[in-house]
Design a protein around this motif. Structure first.
Motif, mmCIF file in Angstrom:
data_model
loop_
_atom_site.group_PDB
_atom_site.id
_atom_site.type_symbol
_atom_site.label_atom_id
_atom_site.label_comp_id
_atom_site.label_asym_id
_atom_site.label_seq_id
_atom_site.Cartn_x
_atom_site.Cartn_y
_atom_site.Cartn_z
ATOM 1 N N UNK A 14 0.845 -1.002 0.066
ATOM 2 C CA UNK A 14 -0.008 0.308 -0.125
ATOM 3 C C UNK A 14 0.882 1.160 -0.127
ATOM 4 N N UNK A 15 2.169 1.122 0.449
ATOM 5 C CA UNK A 15 2.687 2.517 0.810
ATOM 6 C C UNK A 15 3.859 2.501 -0.372
ATOM 7 N N UNK A 16 4.103 1.446 -1.286
ATOM 8 C CA UNK A 16 4.731 1.507 -2.435
ATOM 9 C C UNK A 16 4.154 0.745 -3.545
ATOM 10 N N UNK A 17 3.178 1.192 -3.911
ATOM 11 C CA UNK A 17 2.552 0.742 -5.062
ATOM 12 C C UNK A 17 3.594 0.698 -6.384
ATOM 13 N N UNK A 18 3.615 -0.808 -6.772
ATOM 14 C CA UNK A 18 4.395 -0.898 -8.143
ATOM 15 C C UNK A 18 3.637 -1.517 -9.126
ATOM 16 N N UNK A 19 3.451 -0.523 -10.060
ATOM 17 C CA UNK A 19 2.615 -1.087 -11.254
ATOM 18 C C UNK A 19 3.038 -2.309 -11.964
ATOM 19 N N UNK A 20 4.154 -2.973 -11.685
ATOM 20 C CA UNK A 20 4.295 -4.115 -12.230
ATOM 21 C C UNK A 20 3.860 -5.376 -11.429
ATOM 22 N N UNK A 21 3.323 -5.114 -10.082
ATOM 23 C CA UNK A 21 2.793 -6.012 -9.430
ATOM 24 C C UNK A 21 1.117 -5.990 -9.679
ATOM 25 N N UNK A 22 0.670 -4.993 -10.278
ATOM 26 C CA UNK A 22 -0.849 -4.828 -10.405
ATOM 27 C C UNK A 22 -1.113 -5.683 -11.724
ATOM 28 N N UNK A 23 -2.343 -6.720 -11.490
ATOM 29 C CA UNK A 23 -2.767 -7.609 -12.357
ATOM 30 C C UNK A 23 -4.042 -7.329 -12.653
ATOM 31 N N UNK A 24 -4.449 -7.228 -13.932
ATOM 32 C CA UNK A 24 -5.967 -7.152 -14.260
ATOM 33 C C UNK A 24 -6.759 -8.288 -13.897
ATOM 34 N N UNK A 66 -12.868 4.368 -18.174
ATOM 35 C CA UNK A 66 -14.296 3.857 -17.406
ATOM 36 C C UNK A 66 -14.314 2.638 -16.936
ATOM 37 N N UNK A 67 -13.916 1.736 -17.373
ATOM 38 C CA UNK A 67 -13.747 0.271 -16.835
ATOM 39 C C UNK A 67 -12.830 0.307 -15.642
ATOM 40 N N UNK A 68 -11.652 1.035 -15.643
ATOM 41 C CA UNK A 68 -10.708 0.932 -14.392
ATOM 42 C C UNK A 68 -11.087 2.077 -13.609
ATOM 43 N N UNK A 69 -12.121 2.850 -13.750
ATOM 44 C CA UNK A 69 -12.072 4.072 -12.881
ATOM 45 C C UNK A 69 -12.009 3.834 -11.343
ATOM 46 N N UNK A 70 -12.577 2.822 -11.014
ATOM 47 C CA UNK A 70 -12.644 2.211 -9.510
ATOM 48 C C UNK A 70 -11.692 1.258 -9.303
ATOM 49 N N UNK A 71 -10.644 0.989 -9.959
ATOM 50 C CA UNK A 71 -9.710 -0.291 -9.948
ATOM 51 C C UNK A 71 -8.769 -0.245 -8.895
ATOM 52 N N UNK A 72 -8.610 0.681 -8.198
ATOM 53 C CA UNK A 72 -8.073 0.996 -6.699
ATOM 54 C C UNK A 72 -8.878 0.147 -5.740
ATOM 55 N N UNK A 73 -10.015 0.244 -5.847
ATOM 56 C CA UNK A 73 -10.673 -0.532 -5.239
ATOM 57 C C UNK A 73 -10.695 -1.975 -4.873
ATOM 58 N N UNK A 92 -5.097 9.962 1.114
ATOM 59 C CA UNK A 92 -3.469 10.205 0.840
ATOM 60 C C UNK A 92 -2.946 8.843 0.285
ATOM 61 N N UNK A 93 -3.446 7.646 0.944
ATOM 62 C CA UNK A 93 -3.035 6.368 0.697
ATOM 63 C C UNK A 93 -3.614 5.926 -0.649
ATOM 64 N N UNK A 94 -4.926 6.258 -0.866
ATOM 65 C CA UNK A 94 -5.471 5.563 -2.177
ATOM 66 C C UNK A 94 -4.783 6.395 -3.530
ATOM 67 N N UNK A 95 -4.488 7.628 -3.331
ATOM 68 C CA UNK A 95 -4.101 8.645 -4.607
ATOM 69 C C UNK A 95 -2.966 7.901 -5.231
ATOM 70 N N UNK A 96 -1.765 7.452 -4.624
ATOM 71 C CA UNK A 96 -0.841 6.836 -5.264
ATOM 72 C C UNK A 96 -1.158 5.375 -5.898
ATOM 73 N N UNK A 99 -2.977 5.996 -8.911
ATOM 74 C CA UNK A 99 -1.771 6.804 -9.915
ATOM 75 C C UNK A 99 -1.021 5.441 -10.568
ATOM 76 N N UNK A 100 -0.630 4.559 -9.780
ATOM 77 C CA UNK A 100 -0.117 3.474 -10.195
ATOM 78 C C UNK A 100 -0.746 2.583 -11.177
ATOM 79 N N UNK A 101 -1.891 2.310 -11.057
ATOM 80 C CA UNK A 101 -2.997 1.466 -11.704
ATOM 81 C C UNK A 101 -2.866 2.453 -13.195
ATOM 82 N N UNK A 102 -3.357 3.694 -13.092
ATOM 83 C CA UNK A 102 -3.321 4.554 -14.444
ATOM 84 C C UNK A 102 -1.968 4.426 -14.975
#
Length: 176
Positions: A14-24, A66-73, A92-96, A99-102
């Motif tokens: 949560x404190x260091x979100x890495x786009x490489x870890x994010x999976x669809x 539109x599909x990913x607008x709530x992906x952080x959830x 403040x935690x959700x914003x980065x 951003x990583x997902x975007x």
């Protein structure tokens, strides 16, 4: 410890979100299991189906956002908006994470106006079709007209599949 394991056993920090870890696949799985409105609907309705609807309401070129607008959830939960507004530390935690997902999916850094509008149209439709009837106005919906057609709720498995099929349609993605 500031991380959790995702459905596919990826370690998401949560404190260091890495786009490489994010999976669809994780996003689709988690969102299909995440109820809208803290579960306070007449039928179980999930974030994956909500996102699928939003992706169909936006103008051409905004569909993936539109599909990913709530992906952080998928890792941050779908907190009711009135609660989110009271929790600046949460935002403040959700914003980065958002951003990583975007970044991962090549989306703009902030939600586009057409996506925000489609999200409100779905909120108005969900209130009409899924929420308990109540006379109190929702100020955020002033001037927003719900869809003419009612929502037909999909179960978790169907919503996950709808979400993934829409992602594939929009990106030509193929799972490895």
């Amino acid at each position: 410890m500031s991380w959790i394991l995702t459905a596919s056993a990826r370690q998401f920090d949560f404190l260091a979100p890495d786009p490489a870890v994010i999976s669809i696949l994780d996003i689709a799985t988690h969102l299909a299991r995440e109820p809208r409105f803290a579960g306070a609907t007449r039928r179980t309705y999930n974030v994956a189906q909500h996102s699928w609807f939003v992706s169909h309401l936006v103008p051409r070129g905004y569909e993936l956002e539109g599909l990913l607008h709530d992906a952080h959830e998928y890792v941050c939960k779908d907190l009711p908006s009135p609660l989110k507004h009271e929790l600046p530390d949460y935002r403040a935690i959700v914003a980065p994470i958002d951003l990583a997902i975007r970044e991962k999916f090549g989306l703009p850094a902030e939600m586009s106006i057409p996506v925000a509008k489609a999200d409100l149209i779905m909120l108005a439709t969900e209130r009409r079709d899924l929420c308990p009837e109540h006379a109190a106005p929702w100020d955020v919906l002033e001037g927003i007209r719900p869809l003419d057609r009612p929502i037909i709720v999909a179960n978790e498995q169907r919503a996950r599949l709808m979400f993934l099929e829409r992602f594939i349609e929009l990106t030509n993605w193929r799972a490895a």
